[in-house]
Motif scaffolding. Structure first.
Motif, PDB file in Angstrom:
ATOM      1  N   MET B 197      18.819  44.628 -20.560  1.00 61.41           N
ATOM      2  CA  MET B 197      17.907  44.238 -19.484  1.00 61.41           C
ATOM      3  C   MET B 197      18.636  43.378 -18.458  1.00 61.41           C
ATOM      4  SD  MET B 197      14.720  41.602 -19.957  1.00 61.41           S
ATOM      5  CE  MET B 197      15.807  40.250 -20.347  1.00 61.41           C
ATOM      6  N   VAL B 198      18.556  43.777 -17.212  1.00 68.83           N
ATOM      7  CA  VAL B 198      19.100  42.936 -16.137  1.00 68.83           C
ATOM      8  C   VAL B 198      18.053  41.896 -15.781  1.00 68.83           C
ATOM      9  CG1 VAL B 198      19.662  42.929 -13.671  1.00 68.83           C
ATOM     10  CG2 VAL B 198      20.670  44.644 -15.160  1.00 68.83           C
ATOM     11  N   ASN B 199      18.443  40.642 -15.738  1.00 63.97           N
ATOM     12  CA  ASN B 199      17.485  39.593 -15.420  1.00 63.97           C
ATOM     13  C   ASN B 199      18.237  38.383 -14.882  1.00 63.97           C
ATOM     14  OD1 ASN B 199      15.193  37.841 -15.490  1.00 63.97           O
ATOM     15  ND2 ASN B 199      14.317  39.230 -17.010  1.00 63.97           N
ATOM     16  N   HIS B 200      17.678  37.727 -13.879  1.00 68.19           N
ATOM     17  CA  HIS B 200      18.372  36.516 -13.436  1.00 68.19           C
ATOM     18  C   HIS B 200      17.659  35.254 -13.916  1.00 68.19           C
ATOM     19  CE1 HIS B 200      15.659  37.509 -10.006  1.00 68.19           C
ATOM     20  NE2 HIS B 200      15.358  36.249 -10.199  1.00 68.19           N
ATOM     21  N   ASP B 201      16.637  35.442 -14.764  1.00 64.99           N
ATOM     22  CA  ASP B 201      15.891  34.301 -15.294  1.00 64.99           C
ATOM     23  C   ASP B 201      16.543  33.854 -16.613  1.00 64.99           C
ATOM     24  OD1 ASP B 201      14.065  32.572 -16.425  1.00 64.99           O
ATOM     25  OD2 ASP B 201      12.328  33.653 -15.642  1.00 64.99           O
ATOM     26  N   LEU B 202      17.400  32.835 -16.541  1.00 65.38           N
ATOM     27  CA  LEU B 202      18.177  32.419 -17.713  1.00 65.38           C
ATOM     28  C   LEU B 202      17.321  31.959 -18.894  1.00 65.38           C
ATOM     29  CD1 LEU B 202      21.185  30.577 -16.056  1.00 65.38           C
ATOM     30  CD2 LEU B 202      21.030  32.910 -16.869  1.00 65.38           C
ATOM     31  N   PRO B 203      16.311  31.110 -18.674  1.00 66.23           N
ATOM     32  CA  PRO B 203      15.505  30.674 -19.820  1.00 66.23           C
ATOM     33  C   PRO B 203      14.835  31.846 -20.530  1.00 66.23           C
ATOM     34  CG  PRO B 203      15.032  29.325 -17.906  1.00 66.23           C
ATOM     35  CD  PRO B 203      15.893  30.436 -17.435  1.00 66.23           C
ATOM     36  N   LEU B 204      14.415  32.797 -19.734  1.00 69.90           N
ATOM     37  CA  LEU B 204      13.748  33.979 -20.295  1.00 69.90           C
ATOM     38  C   LEU B 204      14.735  34.771 -21.158  1.00 69.90           C
ATOM     39  CD1 LEU B 204      10.838  34.938 -19.669  1.00 69.90           C
ATOM     40  CD2 LEU B 204      11.860  36.633 -18.160  1.00 69.90           C
ATOM     41  N   ALA B 205      15.949  34.953 -20.625  1.00 69.47           N
ATOM     42  CA  ALA B 205      16.989  35.674 -21.362  1.00 69.47           C
ATOM     43  C   ALA B 205      17.286  34.947 -22.682  1.00 69.47           C
ATOM     44  CB  ALA B 205      18.246  35.767 -20.511  1.00 69.47           C
ATOM     45  N   ARG B 206      17.406  33.649 -22.618  1.00 72.90           N
ATOM     46  CA  ARG B 206      17.711  32.850 -23.813  1.00 72.90           C
ATOM     47  C   ARG B 206      16.634  33.018 -24.876  1.00 72.90           C
ATOM     48  NH1 ARG B 206      16.018  28.050 -25.354  1.00 72.90           N
ATOM     49  NH2 ARG B 206      14.952  27.686 -23.389  1.00 72.90           N
ATOM     50  N   ARG B 207      15.402  33.068 -24.426  1.00 70.02           N
ATOM     51  CA  ARG B 207      14.280  33.106 -25.368  1.00 70.02           C
ATOM     52  C   ARG B 207      14.177  34.458 -26.084  1.00 70.02           C
ATOM     53  NH1 ARG B 207       9.968  31.918 -21.896  1.00 70.02           N
ATOM     54  NH2 ARG B 207      11.140  30.068 -21.334  1.00 70.02           N
ATOM     55  N   HIS B 208      14.511  35.534 -25.410  1.00 70.55           N
ATOM     56  CA  HIS B 208      14.211  36.856 -25.982  1.00 70.55           C
ATOM     57  C   HIS B 208      15.439  37.679 -26.377  1.00 70.55           C
ATOM     58  CE1 HIS B 208       9.885  36.625 -25.176  1.00 70.55           C
ATOM     59  NE2 HIS B 208      10.240  35.961 -24.083  1.00 70.55           N
ATOM     60  N   ALA B 209      16.555  37.498 -25.691  1.00 69.59           N
ATOM     61  CA  ALA B 209      17.717  38.370 -25.946  1.00 69.59           C
ATOM     62  C   ALA B 209      18.476  37.927 -27.195  1.00 69.59           C
ATOM     63  CB  ALA B 209      18.645  38.344 -24.742  1.00 69.59           C
ATOM     64  N   THR B 210      19.199  38.894 -27.798  1.00 66.24           N
ATOM     65  CA  THR B 210      20.048  38.539 -28.940  1.00 66.24           C
ATOM     66  C   THR B 210      21.482  38.295 -28.476  1.00 66.24           C
ATOM     67  OG1 THR B 210      20.446  40.884 -29.360  1.00 66.24           O
ATOM     68  CG2 THR B 210      18.657  39.846 -30.615  1.00 66.24           C
ATOM     69  N   GLU B 211      21.836  38.807 -27.308  1.00 71.19           N
ATOM     70  CA  GLU B 211      23.150  38.503 -26.734  1.00 71.19           C
ATOM     71  C   GLU B 211      23.053  38.540 -25.211  1.00 71.19           C
ATOM     72  OE1 GLU B 211      25.926  41.387 -28.200  1.00 71.19           O
ATOM     73  OE2 GLU B 211      25.183  42.949 -26.867  1.00 71.19           O
ATOM     74  N   VAL B 212      23.978  37.841 -24.599  1.00 68.18           N
ATOM     75  CA  VAL B 212      23.925  37.719 -23.137  1.00 68.18           C
ATOM     76  C   VAL B 212      25.254  38.164 -22.542  1.00 68.18           C
ATOM     77  CG1 VAL B 212      23.803  36.060 -21.233  1.00 68.18           C
ATOM     78  CG2 VAL B 212      22.224  35.871 -23.151  1.00 68.18           C
ATOM     79  N   LEU B 213      25.169  39.000 -21.505  1.00 66.03           N
ATOM     80  CA  LEU B 213      26.346  39.472 -20.794  1.00 66.03           C
ATOM     81  C   LEU B 213      26.298  38.853 -19.405  1.00 66.03           C
ATOM     82  CD1 LEU B 213      28.663  41.507 -21.283  1.00 66.03           C
ATOM     83  CD2 LEU B 213      27.208  43.257 -20.276  1.00 66.03           C
ATOM     84  N   ARG B 214      27.265  37.983 -19.129  1.00 63.32           N
ATOM     85  CA  ARG B 214      27.238  37.311 -17.830  1.00 63.32           C
ATOM     86  C   ARG B 214      28.140  38.045 -16.835  1.00 63.32           C
ATOM     87  NH1 ARG B 214      25.894  32.910 -15.173  1.00 63.32           N
ATOM     88  NH2 ARG B 214      24.756  32.060 -16.950  1.00 63.32           N
ATOM     89  N   VAL B 215      27.589  38.310 -15.658  1.00 63.28           N
ATOM     90  CA  VAL B 215      28.364  38.947 -14.583  1.00 63.28           C
ATOM     91  C   VAL B 215      28.565  37.903 -13.497  1.00 63.28           C
ATOM     92  CG1 VAL B 215      28.455  40.867 -12.939  1.00 63.28           C
ATOM     93  CG2 VAL B 215      27.238  41.154 -15.089  1.00 63.28           C
ATOM     94  N   ALA B 216      29.814  37.550 -13.261  1.00 64.45           N
ATOM     95  CA  ALA B 216      30.100  36.541 -12.226  1.00 64.45           C
ATOM     96  C   ALA B 216      31.531  36.706 -11.730  1.00 64.45           C
ATOM     97  CB  ALA B 216      29.909  35.141 -12.803  1.00 64.45           C
ATOM     98  N   ASP B 217      31.725  36.534 -10.444  1.00 63.85           N
ATOM     99  CA  ASP B 217      33.061  36.585  -9.816  1.00 63.85           C
ATOM    100  C   ASP B 217      33.822  37.863 -10.176  1.00 63.85           C
ATOM    101  OD1 ASP B 217      32.477  34.026  -8.859  1.00 63.85           O
ATOM    102  OD2 ASP B 217      33.224  33.115 -10.715  1.00 63.85           O
TER     103      ASP B 217
END
Lengths: 292, 232
Positions: B197-217
């Motif tokens: 899931m693409v999402n820019h809401d960090l707290p939401l991602a933290r609450r529901h996802a099992t892993e996080v893929l950060r795209v930056a720079d």
């Protein structure tokens, strides 16, 4: 009422013209639905114009002696049809190609194609009075001049176009509504778009030959515009637009016959009135809803 | 047909560049996305999150390098795709049911119409996402949260191995956001379903996802879900 029964009589002298008008009234809105929903209305103006340029070119070449029509071969009308079809198919193929490549300024290109083809038609016919007369009759929408062979060509082609649209409606609606979903489902988006455009091109070529660009565009655009606010599903939308086109084609013919008017512009004017009434009703309905 | 191990990646990118019209937005990506995870792709606007998602969905061709997708049967995985709801034109007179039914199109042969089984499945998917009562309503008049439920039902109607969602909570109210995220968590656990899931809401991602893929720079890297806490 006498005029109405006379026009609908099976022995009516201009029955071929009436039947052609009704067939175009029923079929063009079905194709127009996709032009409106895909927001390609301008293409609906440009394609009939491009078709008529194809007609102008074919007639001019014939009149200038570059194309010889032999007995038993192509007659002048068939030649016009070939011209219209060639230009339509070239235009829709180019459109599908540009869309596939996501080429910017597509709308501007369509606009440019429209104005250039209109100018080309006039220039082609300027030095060729014989061809000009035939083309002007076509452009004005002189439906009463339609022959039985025109009727057969129009009915056969438009029936085939509507049939193919019906058979592949699922795929055509999918790629038109949500191209991205179609790609994730591994559908051939370019192929389905090309098929739709070819069907549109074919239908417009036949309609332009029968009734001219003005009436063709009127029946492509105005019935879908008139019924869209009242349609809840695709089926309702397509059926209502087609029925409205059919009814207006009969009513327009009767009025034109009674008041001695050209049939094509009468049909378009009547469609415009229906469209205006439809949007008026919609406006009143939305006002009533918002005041609650 | 060989069965693929359930812990193997469903997507593997090797030195892949993703972008539009042959121009790379993200270059040199090498990563593997594991089956069974609920992955949130986070990052700033314009960082390339959606471009990455669309490449994985097969909507955009890979610009360079390799993107390999593997389903459980060794073939391409069936993907359920949920676009940004505003990308769908409101001029189309389609009911919520008609929109959801489109999810079944991938299984239907060219020119064939829907079977009763497909219609039943679509209704079940609508019921599963809490949208059963919306099926007769025009899709264009639904609220943001309702549209999202219908689009998730449509994605489920594909019978997906992987669910890809593009900003499913963008522009919807907090109550609808909570309901959509709870629905996704439930689908992830109950089916079980691989979700990206693409999402820019960090707290939401933290609450529901099992892993996080950060795209930056121009870079993509995994972060543990806990790392997000420190960034708030």
């Amino acid at each position: 009422m006498n005029v109405f029964t006379e026009v609908l009589s099976p022995t009516f002298l201009l029955r071929d013209a009436l039947y052609t008008s009704v067939v175009i009234g029923l079929a063009c809105p079905v194709i127009g639905v996709f032009l409106v929903l895909r927001r390609m209305v301008f293409m609906g103006v440009a394609l009939p114009q491009l078709s008529s340029t194809g007609v102008a070119l074919a007639l001019s070449l014939h009149a200038l002696g570059h194309i010889h029509v032999e007995h038993g071969g192509l007659d002048e009308h068939s030649l016009a049809f070939v011209g219209a079809l060639t230009f339509s198919i070239l235009a829709v193929t180019a459109l599908a190609f540009f869309e596939q490549r996501h080429v910017a300024w597509n709308e501007a290109r369509v606009g440019a194609a429209y104005v250039l083809s209109a100018a080309a038609s006039l220039l082609l016919l300027a030095k060729c009075p014989t061809a000009e007369r035939g083309w002007l009759n076509l452009f004005k929408g002189e439906i009463i001049a339609i022959s039985n062979s025109d009727l057969k060509l129009t009915v056969g082609t438009l029936a085939a176009v509507v049939f193919v649209l019906w058979i592949f409606r699922k795929e055509i609606i999918l790629v038109s509504y949500d191209r991205e979903l179609a790609l994730t489902l591994r559908k051939r988006v370019f192929g389905w778009n090309l098929l739709l455009y070819l069907l549109i091109g074919l239908a417009i070529s036949v309609a332009v030959i029968a009734v001219g660009p003005l009436v063709t565009f009127g029946f492509l655009l105005l019935p879908p515009m008139a019924v869209r606010p009242f349609a809840g599903t695709m089926r309702q939308f397509v059926v209502a637009a087609s029925v409205l086109g059919g009814v207006v084609s009969v009513a327009g013919f009767v009025l034109a016959y009674q008041w001695d008017l050209p049939v094509g512009p009468t049909d378009v004017a009547l469609l415009g009135i229906v469209c205006g009434v439809g949007h008026g009703v919609q406006w009143l309905r939305s006002r009533a809803l918002s005041s609650r | 047909m060989t069965d693929t191990p359930t812990d193997s990646p469903w997507a593997r990118l090797t030195e892949a560049s993703v972008g539009y019209d042959g121009k790379a937005v993200l270059a040199g990506l090498t990563l593997a996305l594991r089956r069974g995870e609920f992955t949130a792709v986070v990052g700033e606007n314009g960082s390339g999150k959606t471009t990455l998602l669309k490449t994985l969905a097969g909507i955009l061709p890979v610009v360079a390098g390799r993107v390999e997708l593997t389903g459980t049967g060794g073939t391409l995985p069936v993907i359920g795709y949920v676009p940004q709801r505003d990308s769908l034109d409101a001029v189309w007179p389609l009911s919520a049911y008609e929109v959801a039914l489109m999810g079944t199109y991938g299984r239907l042969a060219i020119g064939r119409t829907f079977t009763d089984a497909e219609r039943r499945l679509t209704r079940e998917c609508l019921a599963q996402t809490g949208a059963a009562d919306l099926e007769r309503k025009p899709f264009s008049v639904l609220s943001g949260g309702q549209k999202q439920r219908v689009l998730i039902a449509r994605a489920l109607a594909t019978v997906p191995e992987v669910l890809l969602l593009d900003e499913p909570t963008a522009g919807i109210d907090p109550e609808a956001t909570r309901a959509v995220m709870e629905l996704l968590s439930r689908l992830h656990h109950e089916r079980p379903l691989t979700i990206l899931m693409v999402n820019h809401d960090l707290p939401l991602a933290r609450r529901h996802a099992t892993e996080v893929l950060r795209v930056a720079d121009g870079q993509v890297r995994f972060e543990s879900v806990g790392d997000l806490e420190g960034r708030r």
